[in-house]
Scaffold this motif. Structure first.
Motif, PDB file in Angstrom:
ATOM      1  N   ASN A   8     -24.284 -77.323   5.104  1.00 53.51           N
ATOM      2  CA  ASN A   8     -24.429 -76.181   5.952  1.00 53.51           C
ATOM      3  C   ASN A   8     -23.744 -76.307   7.344  1.00 53.51           C
ATOM      4  N   ASN A   9     -23.338 -75.059   7.848  1.00 49.56           N
ATOM      5  CA  ASN A   9     -22.868 -74.892   9.099  1.00 49.56           C
ATOM      6  C   ASN A   9     -21.450 -75.397   8.977  1.00 49.56           C
ATOM      7  N   CYS A  10     -20.802 -75.012   7.904  1.00 51.76           N
ATOM      8  CA  CYS A  10     -19.363 -75.436   7.506  1.00 51.76           C
ATOM      9  C   CYS A  10     -18.563 -74.163   7.278  1.00 51.76           C
ATOM     10  N   ALA A  11     -17.577 -74.071   8.328  1.00 52.25           N
ATOM     11  CA  ALA A  11     -16.702 -72.831   8.341  1.00 52.25           C
ATOM     12  C   ALA A  11     -15.788 -72.863   7.114  1.00 52.25           C
ATOM     13  N   GLN A  12     -15.340 -74.120   6.889  1.00 56.58           N
ATOM     14  CA  GLN A  12     -14.438 -74.232   5.649  1.00 56.58           C
ATOM     15  C   GLN A  12     -15.099 -74.063   4.322  1.00 56.58           C
ATOM     16  N   PHE A  14     -17.961 -71.994   3.816  1.00 47.60           N
ATOM     17  CA  PHE A  14     -18.128 -70.800   3.749  1.00 47.60           C
ATOM     18  C   PHE A  14     -16.721 -69.911   3.261  1.00 47.60           C
ATOM     19  N   THR A  15     -15.678 -70.342   3.923  1.00 45.61           N
ATOM     20  CA  THR A  15     -14.346 -69.698   3.747  1.00 45.61           C
ATOM     21  C   THR A  15     -13.889 -69.902   2.424  1.00 45.61           C
ATOM     22  N   LEU A  18     -16.056 -67.512   0.063  1.00 45.13           N
ATOM     23  CA  LEU A  18     -15.390 -66.233   0.317  1.00 45.13           C
ATOM     24  C   LEU A  18     -13.961 -66.106  -0.388  1.00 45.13           C
ATOM     25  N   ALA A  19     -13.186 -66.994  -0.192  1.00 49.16           N
ATOM     26  CA  ALA A  19     -11.968 -66.948  -0.853  1.00 49.16           C
ATOM     27  C   ALA A  19     -11.940 -66.795  -2.545  1.00 49.16           C
ATOM     28  N   LYS A  22     -13.254 -63.575  -3.344  1.00 49.35           N
ATOM     29  CA  LYS A  22     -12.284 -62.509  -3.188  1.00 49.35           C
ATOM     30  C   LYS A  22     -11.331 -62.187  -4.430  1.00 49.35           C
ATOM     31  N   PHE A  63     -10.829 -76.310   3.461  1.00 48.72           N
ATOM     32  CA  PHE A  63     -10.164 -74.962   2.783  1.00 48.72           C
ATOM     33  C   PHE A  63      -8.943 -75.018   2.503  1.00 48.72           C
ATOM     34  N   PRO A  65      -6.149 -72.669   0.934  1.00 54.17           N
ATOM     35  CA  PRO A  65      -5.932 -71.432   0.249  1.00 54.17           C
ATOM     36  C   PRO A  65      -4.989 -71.630  -0.945  1.00 54.17           C
TER      37      PRO A  65
ATOM     38  N   TYR B  26     -20.357 -71.329  13.523  1.00 54.35           N
ATOM     39  CA  TYR B  26     -19.754 -72.498  13.243  1.00 54.35           C
ATOM     40  C   TYR B  26     -19.190 -73.371  14.402  1.00 54.35           C
ATOM     41  N   GLU B  46      -7.815 -65.567   6.134  1.00 58.87           N
ATOM     42  CA  GLU B  46      -8.763 -65.432   5.145  1.00 58.87           C
ATOM     43  C   GLU B  46      -9.830 -64.300   5.444  1.00 58.87           C
TER      44      GLU B  46
END
Lengths: 75, 156
Positions: A8-12, A14-15, A18-19, A22, A63, A65, B26, B46
């Motif tokens: 949890n609370n992990c921006a990478q 989440f992204t 999301l990627a 998408k 993360f 890409p 975050y 992103e």
């Protein structure tokens, strides 16, 4: 199949999710927050950051890409 | 999507949908003791936010030159990332966003945490094993909320 190990609370994390969404790539998410055994297992495989993404042919941490973009060709 | 950034190592990065429907916060990504510019750039590339709101910071009296330089460098990294990615950004003073978002409160860190808990109850402000709420994440979300207010008002 793509598996994404997250915390949890992990921006990478989440992204990454999301990627994948998408790009229309199906994945299974496994939240390992508080799961010390699983965290140790991933560490023993050399991963030092989250998320850990596992595909049929590759696995990585963070993360990335360019790795996600390559999944279409791998799977 | 609107992004709010509280610069600094213990700051945070948050985003909210213009409708307020989705919101996340975050801790600031760091590499060692510095802001992790590569990760922030990858995230913003992103996310493709419509606007990035960054708290406008400046040097403080009696602050050491080394820490001031380091703080300014991190701030510059964030601005540079927005510039390089071609993302529109606005600099907002702490006074401006606190006046709007934290109106009627003590306008301190606890007030920001309380606001986030009330307005965005699903956002977890205690990352990892931490027990104390992360005020940088709370500030970042408040800054994004201020951006949402400005956009709704047509002022952004």
């Amino acid at each position: 199949m793509v598996t994404v190990y997250t915390t949890n609370n992990c921006a990478q994390c989440f992204t990454t999710k999301l990627a994948l969404k998408k790009r229309g790539i199906a994945f299974e998410q496994i939240d390992i927050t508080g799961n010390a055994a699983m965290q140790e297992k991933l560490k023993s495989r050399g991963h030092r950051s989250m998320p850990v993404v596992v595909t049929d042919t590759d696995e990585w941490a963070g993360f990335l890409p360019h790795k996600i973009n390559a999944i279409g060709g791998d799977e | 999507m609107i992004v709010g950034i509280d610069p600094g190592q213990s700051g945070g990065i948050a985003y909210i949908h213009e409708s307020g429907a989705a919101s996340f916060a975050y801790p600031m990504p760091v590499a060692g003791k510095e802001i992790d510019g590569h990760t922030i750039a990858a995230l913003l590339r992103e996310w493709q936010p419509s606007v990035v709101y960054v708290e406008k910071v400046h040097s403080m009296p009696k602050q050491g030159v080394a820490s001031t330089f380091k703080f300014g460098m991190g701030y510059g990294v964030i601005i540079g990332i927005c510039d390089a990615l071609g993302l529109p950004y606005r600099l907002v003073t702490p006074q401006a966003w606190k006046r709007q978002v934290l109106a009627g409160t003590t306008k301190d860190k606890d007030a920001a945490i309380s606001f986030v808990r009330r307005a965005y109850p699903h956002v977890n402000l205690t990352p990892g094993a931490k027990r104390k709420p992360h005020d940088g994440m709370a500030d970042a979300l408040c800054i994004a909320e201020f951006g949402r207010y400005l956009m709704a008002k047509g002022a952004a």
